[in-house]
Scaffold this motif. Structure first.
Motif, short mmCIF file in Angstrom:
data_model
loop_
_atom_site.label_atom_id
_atom_site.label_comp_id
_atom_site.label_asym_id
_atom_site.label_seq_id
_atom_site.Cartn_x
_atom_site.Cartn_y
_atom_site.Cartn_z
N PRO A 52 -17.83 -4.33 6.72
CA PRO A 52 -16.57 -4.56 5.98
C PRO A 52 -15.78 -5.69 6.64
O PRO A 52 -15.65 -5.72 7.87
CB PRO A 52 -15.86 -3.22 6.09
N TYR A 53 -15.28 -6.56 5.83
CA TYR A 53 -14.55 -7.72 6.34
C TYR A 53 -13.05 -7.47 6.30
O TYR A 53 -12.52 -7.04 5.28
CB TYR A 53 -14.89 -8.97 5.53
N LYS A 54 -12.39 -7.72 7.41
CA LYS A 54 -10.94 -7.59 7.48
C LYS A 54 -10.35 -8.96 7.80
O LYS A 54 -10.65 -9.54 8.85
CB LYS A 54 -10.54 -6.57 8.55
N SER A 55 -9.54 -9.44 6.91
CA SER A 55 -8.90 -10.74 7.12
C SER A 55 -7.81 -10.60 8.17
O SER A 55 -6.87 -9.83 8.01
CB SER A 55 -8.32 -11.27 5.81
N GLY A 56 -7.96 -11.35 9.27
CA GLY A 56 -6.99 -11.29 10.34
C GLY A 56 -5.99 -12.43 10.25
O GLY A 56 -5.99 -13.23 9.32
N PRO A 57 -5.12 -12.54 11.26
CA PRO A 57 -4.09 -13.60 11.26
C PRO A 57 -4.67 -14.99 11.46
O PRO A 57 -4.06 -15.97 11.06
CB PRO A 57 -3.19 -13.20 12.43
N ASN A 58 -5.87 -15.09 12.08
CA ASN A 58 -6.47 -16.40 12.33
C ASN A 58 -7.33 -16.80 11.14
O ASN A 58 -8.56 -16.71 11.17
CB ASN A 58 -7.31 -16.35 13.61
N VAL A 59 -6.70 -17.25 10.08
CA VAL A 59 -7.42 -17.56 8.85
C VAL A 59 -8.26 -18.81 8.98
O VAL A 59 -9.16 -19.05 8.17
CB VAL A 59 -6.43 -17.73 7.67
N LYS A 60 -8.00 -19.63 10.00
CA LYS A 60 -8.79 -20.84 10.20
C LYS A 60 -10.14 -20.55 10.83
O LYS A 60 -11.07 -21.33 10.70
CB LYS A 60 -8.02 -21.85 11.08
N ASN A 61 -10.24 -19.45 11.56
CA ASN A 61 -11.49 -19.09 12.24
C ASN A 61 -11.85 -17.62 12.01
O ASN A 61 -11.91 -16.83 12.96
CB ASN A 61 -11.40 -19.37 13.75
N PRO A 62 -12.09 -17.24 10.75
CA PRO A 62 -12.46 -15.84 10.48
C PRO A 62 -13.84 -15.52 11.03
O PRO A 62 -14.65 -16.41 11.29
CB PRO A 62 -12.45 -15.78 8.96
N VAL A 63 -14.10 -14.25 11.23
CA VAL A 63 -15.40 -13.78 11.75
C VAL A 63 -16.02 -12.82 10.75
O VAL A 63 -15.38 -11.87 10.31
CB VAL A 63 -15.23 -13.09 13.11
N VAL A 64 -17.28 -13.09 10.40
CA VAL A 64 -18.04 -12.23 9.49
C VAL A 64 -19.24 -11.69 10.25
O VAL A 64 -19.98 -12.46 10.87
CB VAL A 64 -18.51 -13.00 8.25
N THR A 65 -19.43 -10.37 10.22
CA THR A 65 -20.52 -9.75 10.98
C THR A 65 -21.57 -9.16 10.05
O THR A 65 -21.25 -8.47 9.08
CB THR A 65 -19.98 -8.65 11.91
N ILE A 66 -22.82 -9.46 10.38
CA ILE A 66 -23.98 -8.94 9.66
C ILE A 66 -24.81 -8.09 10.62
O ILE A 66 -24.98 -8.45 11.78
CB ILE A 66 -24.85 -10.08 9.11
N ASP A 67 -25.33 -6.96 10.14
CA ASP A 67 -26.29 -6.17 10.90
C ASP A 67 -27.68 -6.44 10.34
O ASP A 67 -27.98 -6.09 9.20
CB ASP A 67 -25.98 -4.68 10.78
N PRO B 58 -14.88 -15.79 3.19
CA PRO B 58 -15.84 -15.89 4.30
C PRO B 58 -17.08 -15.01 4.10
O PRO B 58 -18.20 -15.49 4.31
CB PRO B 58 -15.01 -15.46 5.51
N PRO B 59 -16.95 -13.74 3.67
CA PRO B 59 -18.17 -12.94 3.46
C PRO B 59 -19.06 -13.51 2.36
O PRO B 59 -20.30 -13.45 2.46
CB PRO B 59 -17.63 -11.56 3.07
N GLU B 60 -18.47 -14.04 1.30
CA GLU B 60 -19.27 -14.64 0.22
C GLU B 60 -20.06 -15.83 0.73
O GLU B 60 -21.22 -16.03 0.36
CB GLU B 60 -18.36 -15.06 -0.93
N PHE B 61 -19.44 -16.61 1.59
CA PHE B 61 -20.11 -17.78 2.15
C PHE B 61 -21.31 -17.37 2.99
O PHE B 61 -22.42 -17.89 2.83
CB PHE B 61 -19.11 -18.58 2.99
#
Length: 208
Positions: free
Chosen positions: A124-139, A30-33
């Protein structure tokens, strides 16, 4: 700040939403995308910076080519129309999507013309249990001010796509849903009129 927020809204929403470039491969994290989408957009803006202010059509082209292919537009339609999805026909939903996209392009495309080399950092990206809808945050950084933009993704099986955005703690999908519901009421619950006249207003969302 207002211009930067418009840029981030456009970058995340518009994205909302036309065909153009290749989608992300499943092998991407997800972060790479998200980094690929952001870097390609910024590179294009920097390349054409001198042309943007006097060429609104070019701004819209950049949006369509560099952002729209990466958005799950159907998810946005369902989110923003809310309960009215069940009351609408396929033709009404298609019209809604078209009007929604074009309005956002018109309102926020001009923000790209004022792009002044703002930068961003990825949290920093932390992979959670919901792998179908991950969240990536940018500042997004603007003269020392950081505006967090969180992208909620969806695994479409062969690529990631953006299904919702949160800007500085504001859920855009939810806010636009409230705006659309209010517009339906203003139009006497006439769904066709509400769809034709709906203009999502990100400025009012940001000011809340």
């Amino acid at each position: 700040m207002k211009t930067l927020i418009k840029q981030t809204l456009t970058a995340s929403i518009l994205a909302s939403m036309f065909a153009g470039t290749a989608f992300a491969a499943p092998s991407q994290t997800p972060p790479e995308f998200i980094k690929q989408v952001a870097d390609n957009l910024i590179k294009r803006l920097q390349t054409d910076r001198s042309k943007l202010e006097n060429n609104p059509a070019l701004v819209k082209t950049i949006v369509r080519q560099n952002l729209d292919p990466y958005i799950d537009s159907q998810a946005f339609v369902r989110t923003v129309m809310g309960t009215y999805v069940q009351q609408s026909s396929a033709a009404q939903r298609a019209k809604f999507e078209q009007n929604f996209r074009e309005t956002l392009i018109e309102n926020y495309g001009s923000a790209f013309a004022k792009y002044s080399n703002q930068t961003y950092t990825m949290r920093p990206y932390k992979s959670g249990p919901n792998v179908k809808n991950p969240v990536v945050t940018i500042d997004f950084n603007n003269k020392g001010e950081k505006i967090p933009v969180a992208f909620q993704l969806v695994d479409k099986g062969s690529q990631w796509k953006i299904r919702n955005i949160n800007v500085a703690g504001i859920d855009l999908g939810l806010q636009f849903r409230n705006q659309f519901a209010a517009n339906v009421k203003r139009n006497g619950n006439n769904l066709d009129k509400a769809i034709a006249t709906f203009e999502p207003n990100a400025d009012s969302v940001v000011k809340k």
